[in-house]
Design a protein around this motif. Structure first.
Motif, short mmCIF file in Angstrom:
data_model
loop_
_atom_site.label_atom_id
_atom_site.label_comp_id
_atom_site.label_asym_id
_atom_site.label_seq_id
_atom_site.Cartn_x
_atom_site.Cartn_y
_atom_site.Cartn_z
N GLU A 208 -25.37 6.62 6.70
CA GLU A 208 -26.12 5.50 7.24
C GLU A 208 -27.63 5.69 7.16
O GLU A 208 -28.38 4.69 7.14
CB GLU A 208 -25.71 5.28 8.70
CG GLU A 208 -24.23 4.96 8.86
CD GLU A 208 -23.86 4.55 10.28
OE1 GLU A 208 -24.78 4.28 11.08
OE2 GLU A 208 -22.66 4.51 10.58
N ARG A 209 -28.07 6.93 7.13
CA ARG A 209 -29.52 7.17 7.12
C ARG A 209 -29.75 8.56 6.56
O ARG A 209 -28.97 9.48 6.82
CB ARG A 209 -30.06 7.08 8.56
CG ARG A 209 -31.57 7.26 8.71
CD ARG A 209 -31.94 7.26 10.20
NE ARG A 209 -33.39 7.32 10.40
CZ ARG A 209 -34.16 6.25 10.55
NH1 ARG A 209 -33.61 5.03 10.51
NH2 ARG A 209 -35.46 6.38 10.74
N HIS A 257 -32.50 5.85 14.82
CA HIS A 257 -31.18 5.29 14.51
C HIS A 257 -30.39 4.99 15.78
O HIS A 257 -29.27 4.48 15.72
CB HIS A 257 -30.42 6.28 13.62
CG HIS A 257 -29.27 5.68 12.87
ND1 HIS A 257 -29.39 4.64 11.98
CD2 HIS A 257 -27.94 5.98 12.89
CE1 HIS A 257 -28.22 4.33 11.48
NE2 HIS A 257 -27.31 5.12 12.01
N TRP A 259 -29.38 7.35 17.91
CA TRP A 259 -28.44 8.45 18.18
C TRP A 259 -29.17 9.61 18.84
O TRP A 259 -30.37 9.83 18.61
CB TRP A 259 -27.80 8.96 16.89
CG TRP A 259 -26.85 8.00 16.23
CD1 TRP A 259 -26.62 6.70 16.56
CD2 TRP A 259 -26.02 8.29 15.11
NE1 TRP A 259 -25.68 6.14 15.71
CE2 TRP A 259 -25.30 7.11 14.81
CE3 TRP A 259 -25.81 9.42 14.32
CZ2 TRP A 259 -24.38 7.03 13.76
CZ3 TRP A 259 -24.91 9.34 13.28
CH2 TRP A 259 -24.20 8.17 13.01
N ARG A 327 -19.34 9.99 14.88
CA ARG A 327 -20.69 10.14 14.36
C ARG A 327 -20.98 11.61 14.04
O ARG A 327 -20.55 12.50 14.77
CB ARG A 327 -21.71 9.61 15.37
CG ARG A 327 -21.52 8.15 15.73
CD ARG A 327 -22.53 7.72 16.79
NE ARG A 327 -22.43 8.56 17.99
CZ ARG A 327 -23.34 8.58 18.96
NH1 ARG A 327 -24.42 7.80 18.88
NH2 ARG A 327 -23.18 9.36 20.02
#
Length: 382
Positions: A208-209, A257, A259, A327
């Motif tokens: 995702e990043r 993000h 997180w 995650r």
């Protein structure tokens, strides 16, 4: 988003244990003034076994850089095809569906790169993009994942094959008596790995990043000196302390993000040595078990350079993977000092078919019209 599928990993057949390593150090360097320090450092690596591409008696010889580099090329061409085919099988793709090959290695040199040989011999299309990465050392595995993610972001239906080939034992320098070099003789192992990043479909880590971070003014902390005898590894005693900088860097990547880097479900990080993992846990307030996959790689195979994170990720797959939506972070550390960091979530269930990709992706179901034209326009810059 791009999905990093299950890696394929291979190690050479010749095994050396920690006890053999220590005994060889005593026999070969018995009169070294810092032998006790070197033995203690090797003992503290946590490495129990390593695999090397030659029998140990041949590894300890130095026939010259020309012969060693020729051996690197021979062994790479012999061993790479197997991990590539298995990685393609894991991703449920064929060679002609790959749009770019990223080849990473810091233990030998070829020009043209292995990518050209692979395209010529393994069924890849002649227009397959080539990206060899040779000078990022242990961070190159993370860099390969991140550059594959970038490519699939630009071309959402593309597929990228990553290959890591590291024969660290070919860098053994019998006359180099620096303590850091003696330590490296007991730390590094040989391995190969391959993995596919799919633009659509796939089971594994959906990236995702990604981010890169360079710790300024540390260029000489991990380096090669290139001499007539080949590559001489240099390791500064300050390297383990870099987690005080890189742990916050990981936090900086995660926070935008949304997180918390200290509250993820899985961690796949480079195992340069036990203190790297210990300090990362300390600065992120995480228990030692958090990095169990990386620790097992270090214990059973040593520091296998750019292949470490693929071996650690394969161990996660071997345990059944993570729950859908879990995650995690993947991070490689290497010379520079450089960190290559990727955040991702688990998608799919190992052992079950991948989510269906767009029928137009393979070209098998494409019909004349707008869909086929869209695929043609998007396919990796065609």
């Amino acid at each position: 988003m791009a999905v990093l599928c299950r890696p394929a990993v291979a190690v050479p057949e010749h095994l050396i244990t920690r006890e053999q390593t220590l005994e060889l150090a005593r026999d070969i360097h018995g009169d070294h003034p810092q032998l006790d320090l070197a033995l203690r450092l090797i003992g503290n690596t946590g490495v129990q076994t390593r695999h090397v591409v030659q029998p140990i008696e041949d590894t300890l010889k130095h026939p010259g850089f020309t012969v060693r580099n020729a051996l690197y090329e021979k062994e790479a061409k012999s061993r790479v095809p197997d991990v590539v085919r298995r990685a393609l099988d894991h991703a449920e793709l064929t060679a002609d569906e790959v749009d770019m090959i990223v080849y990473v290695s810091c233990t030998g040199f070829m020009m043209p790169s292995m990518t050209a040989w692979m395209i010529n011999t393994m069924g890849f299309r002649s227009e397959t993009r080539q990206l060899p990465i040779a000078q990022l050392g242990c961070a190159a595995g993370g860099a390969a994942i991140n550059r594959a993610h970038d490519f699939c972001t630009a071309y959402p239906r593309a597929n990228v094959l990553i290959v890591a080939c590291e024969f660290c034992s070919l860098l053994y320098q019998p006359t180099d008596l620096a303590v850091g070099n003696l330590l490296s003789n007991g730390l590094f192992g040989d391995a190969l790995a391959a993995a596919v990043v799919r633009g659509q479909g796939g089971v594994g880590v959906r990236i995702e990043r990604n981010s890169s971070r360079l710790v300024r003014d540390t260029e000489d902390w991990i380096s090669y000196e290139v001499r007539d005898t080949g590559f001489h590894f240099r390791l500064d005693k300050r390297v383990p302390g870099t987690m005080s900088v890189l742990a916050p860097a990981m936090r900086d990547v995660a926070e935008p993000h949304g997180w918390d880097i200290a509250d993820l479900d899985f961690y796949i990080v480079h195992a340069g040595g036990p203190r790297i993992l210990d300090d990362l846990g300390k600065y992120l307030s995480l228990p030692a078990e958090t990095f169990r996959y990386s620790r097992r790689t270090l214990t059973e195979r040593g520091n296998i350079a750019s292949a470490v994170i693929f071996d650690a990720l394969d161990r996660l797959f071997s345990e059944g993977g993570a729950v859908h939506g879990a995650r995690g972070v993947i991070a490689g550390f290497g010379p520079g000092i450089t960190a290559e960091i990727a955040l991702g979530t688990w998608t799919g269930i190992p052992g079950q078919p991948s989510p269906p990709s767009d029928a137009v992706r393979s070209g098998r179901a494409a019909q004349p019209g707008s869909a086929a034209r869209t695929w043609s326009a998007n396919r990796a810059g065609s």
